[in-house]
Design a protein around this motif. Structure first.
Motif, mmCIF file in Angstrom:
data_model
loop_
_atom_site.group_PDB
_atom_site.id
_atom_site.type_symbol
_atom_site.label_atom_id
_atom_site.label_comp_id
_atom_site.label_asym_id
_atom_site.label_seq_id
_atom_site.Cartn_x
_atom_site.Cartn_y
_atom_site.Cartn_z
ATOM 1 N N HIS A 274 -22.044 4.925 52.853
ATOM 2 C CA HIS A 274 -21.287 5.205 54.660
ATOM 3 C C HIS A 274 -19.700 4.955 54.419
ATOM 4 O O HIS A 274 -19.577 4.267 53.692
ATOM 5 N N ALA A 275 -19.453 5.959 56.128
ATOM 6 C CA ALA A 275 -17.819 5.331 56.010
ATOM 7 C C ALA A 275 -17.824 4.042 56.093
ATOM 8 O O ALA A 275 -16.969 2.496 55.948
ATOM 9 N N SER A 276 -19.234 3.268 57.184
ATOM 10 C CA SER A 276 -18.397 1.747 58.008
ATOM 11 C C SER A 276 -18.822 1.085 56.601
ATOM 12 O O SER A 276 -18.079 -0.757 56.599
ATOM 13 N N THR A 277 -19.577 0.845 55.474
ATOM 14 C CA THR A 277 -19.435 0.310 54.582
ATOM 15 C C THR A 277 -19.034 0.221 53.274
ATOM 16 O O THR A 277 -18.817 -0.512 52.282
ATOM 17 N N TYR A 278 -17.628 1.243 53.337
ATOM 18 C CA TYR A 278 -16.418 0.773 52.521
ATOM 19 C C TYR A 278 -15.997 -0.649 52.597
ATOM 20 O O TYR A 278 -16.343 -1.250 53.918
ATOM 21 N N SER A 279 -15.535 -1.127 51.948
ATOM 22 C CA SER A 279 -14.920 -2.596 51.430
ATOM 23 C C SER A 279 -13.020 -2.211 51.271
ATOM 24 O O SER A 279 -12.176 -1.403 51.034
ATOM 25 N N GLY A 280 -12.307 -3.363 51.723
ATOM 26 C CA GLY A 280 -10.712 -3.541 51.433
ATOM 27 C C GLY A 280 -10.105 -2.172 51.202
ATOM 28 O O GLY A 280 -8.931 -2.215 50.488
ATOM 29 N N GLY A 281 -9.886 -1.858 52.752
ATOM 30 C CA GLY A 281 -9.080 -0.774 52.771
ATOM 31 C C GLY A 281 -10.105 0.433 53.030
ATOM 32 O O GLY A 281 -8.310 1.319 52.688
ATOM 33 N N LEU A 282 -10.307 0.593 51.321
ATOM 34 C CA LEU A 282 -10.468 1.989 51.530
ATOM 35 C C LEU A 282 -11.962 2.797 52.244
ATOM 36 O O LEU A 282 -12.022 1.974 53.442
ATOM 37 N N VAL A 283 -11.769 4.640 52.267
ATOM 38 C CA VAL A 283 -11.968 5.001 53.102
ATOM 39 C C VAL A 283 -12.798 5.924 52.567
ATOM 40 O O VAL A 283 -12.611 6.636 51.571
ATOM 41 N N GLY A 284 -14.019 6.518 53.104
ATOM 42 C CA GLY A 284 -14.077 7.805 52.602
ATOM 43 C C GLY A 284 -15.151 7.769 53.340
ATOM 44 O O GLY A 284 -16.106 6.929 53.988
ATOM 45 N N PRO A 285 -16.111 9.248 53.687
ATOM 46 C CA PRO A 285 -17.160 9.761 54.959
ATOM 47 C C PRO A 285 -18.633 9.326 54.584
ATOM 48 O O PRO A 285 -18.585 9.294 53.644
ATOM 49 N N ASP A 286 -19.666 9.323 55.124
ATOM 50 C CA ASP A 286 -20.699 9.295 55.628
ATOM 51 C C ASP A 286 -21.082 10.474 54.740
ATOM 52 O O ASP A 286 -20.263 11.717 54.946
ATOM 53 N N GLY A 287 -22.078 10.564 53.943
ATOM 54 C CA GLY A 287 -22.347 11.972 52.669
ATOM 55 C C GLY A 287 -22.835 11.305 51.938
ATOM 56 O O GLY A 287 -23.567 9.559 51.514
ATOM 57 N N VAL A 288 -23.003 12.259 50.464
ATOM 58 C CA VAL A 288 -23.871 12.033 49.794
ATOM 59 C C VAL A 288 -22.441 12.635 48.604
ATOM 60 O O VAL A 288 -21.501 12.366 48.241
ATOM 61 N N TYR A 289 -22.505 11.258 47.150
ATOM 62 C CA TYR A 289 -21.613 10.763 46.364
ATOM 63 C C TYR A 289 -22.569 10.981 45.600
ATOM 64 O O TYR A 289 -23.976 11.107 45.182
#
Ligand code: FRU
Length: 401
Positions: A274-289
């Protein structure tokens, strides 16, 4: 699909080698589900947002494996199988015997008095005739393993710990049966020192930010004793937990529904986040990694597409799809989550999907992935059949390749 239920995480009936299989010509999928409730005193958004507290595993069957054709089969597990109130994600695996035996590996979950989350398995038998598919058995469950605080965080270390979504498969390299699952790095929540070693190469100005120490996702792995799969013995004494395959310390707190694809001598490891579970100011979208290893199941793994992102939601619809699952041929199935409501005056208003998203296909080429085709809503593709039915022929509805 069926109007009486809301569904989200979904997976196809498959064999221990990861191939999606039909049964006597029927496609079968399981879904996390809730029965729709009387909305007199609640909004549909509230109903959807509280679904985890009412979740059970249901199943669908279809002759074509195509969106409009899925027929709802109801509950898969009997309520007597429930060790805890909630049934969360896992995998439905057909045994390679002649007894129609099927194992549902799933997450037995409770949130009170403390968070409990235990990968578990319930076993039953599948039946089908010209009119449909049904199951018998699934009346008891066996716990597979628990978070031990050594290989992954347990509830003493992290009250928000994640420990779920067992994906069980045979590793073609050694013929052994493994489970990969969602976990967290062991250690007291928030008590990690995060530096560039954990967060990787970060451009100047984007150094470790506040709260990075709360990102502690891990993809855990356990191995089953030789002979236990054939004996159908998945009890705790038969599993050995190993070091996590991939961790996201300082980066993200959730790597959910991990699963593997063996392809061209490489191992691809996929997970949703999730976007919402990134930490420390890092960002990424909800999706598959995803991650790739040239050296077998135990890695080392490199992030796919450099960043690890395989498919992310468009930022105009950031929560549109979730819980992507990549099959051995690169077909990716997911569900529709929240879609912005174009008719509402409030720009933050959402509509709820609660059904399956269009299936897409990705090409896996070494360290890169490419979107190749878009298929129908909830479309499933079989690579094999039980006992010997040929997989049905299919054509894409939209092809970009
Ligand atoms: C992913 C997920 C899984 C969990 C389930 C609970 O969408 O969070 O990790 O098993 O949903 O609903």
């Amino acid at each position: 699909m069926d109007e009486s239920v809301m569904i989200w995480d979904t997976g196809a009936l498959r064999n221990i080698h990861g191939e999606t299989v039909t049964f006597k010509g029927w496609h079968v999928i399981w879904s996390l589900a809730v029965d729709k409730i009387d909305l007199t005193n609640a909004s549909i958004v509230e109903e959807w947002d509280t679904r985890n507290n009412r979740a059970y595993i249901g199943f669908w069957f279809s002759k074509t494996g195509n969106g409009a054709d899925w027929q709802w089969g109801g509950r898969l597990l009997q309520t007597s199988a429930d060790l805890r109130p909630h049934e969360w994600s896992g995998s439905l695996v057909m045994r390679e015997d002649t007894a129609n035996c099927v194992d549902m590996f799933y997450t037995s979950e409770a949130d009170a008095p403390v968070n409990q989350s235990v990968p578990s398995v319930s076993t039953g038998h599948i039946f089908a005739d010209e009119t449909g598919v049904w199951f018998e058995g699934f009346s008891t469950s066996t716990e597979m393993f628990s978070a031990d605080g050594i290989h992954e965080a347990n509830s003493d270390e992290d009250e928000y710990f994640d420990f779920r979504d067992p994906h069980v498969f045979m590793n073609p390299e050694d013929g052994r049966v493994y489970a990969v699952y969602e976990g967290n790095v062991p250690g007291m929540r928030g008590d990690f020192t995060i530096g560039s070693k954990e967060q990787g190469l970060i451009p100047p100005g984007f150094e470790v930010g506040a709260g990075a120490e709360y990102g502690a996702a891990a993809i855990g792995i356990a191995v089953l004793d030789d002979g236990a799969y054939e004996a159908g013995d998945f009890s705790k004494s038969r599993w050995t937990q190993l070091e996590p395959l991939v961790t996201a310390l300082g980066v993200n707190d959730q790597t959910e529904r991990p699963h593997v694809v063996f392809r061209d001598g490489r191992v691809y490891l996929f997970t949703i986040s999730h976007a919402s579970t990134y930490s420390g100011g890092l960002v990424g979208p909800d999706g598959v990694y995803g991650f790739v290893s040239d050296d077998g199941l135990f890695g080392p793994y490199r992030p796919l597409n450099s960043s690890g992102l395989v498919l992310g939601n468009n930022q105009t619809q950031p929560l549109a799809t979730y819980s992507h699952f990549v099959d051995p041929e690169g077909y990716v199935q997911s569900f529709i989550n929240y879609i912005p409501d174009p008719t509402a005056a409030d720009p933050s208003a959402y509509r709820i999907g609660a059904t399956l998203a269009p299936t897409v296909r990705i090409a896996l080429e070494g360290d890169r992935t490419f979107l190749s085709d878009v298929w129908n809503y909830g479309e499933i593709f079989a690579q094999g059949a039980w006992p010997v039915d040929p997989a049905p022929d299919k054509r894409p509805i939209v092809s970009e390749s």
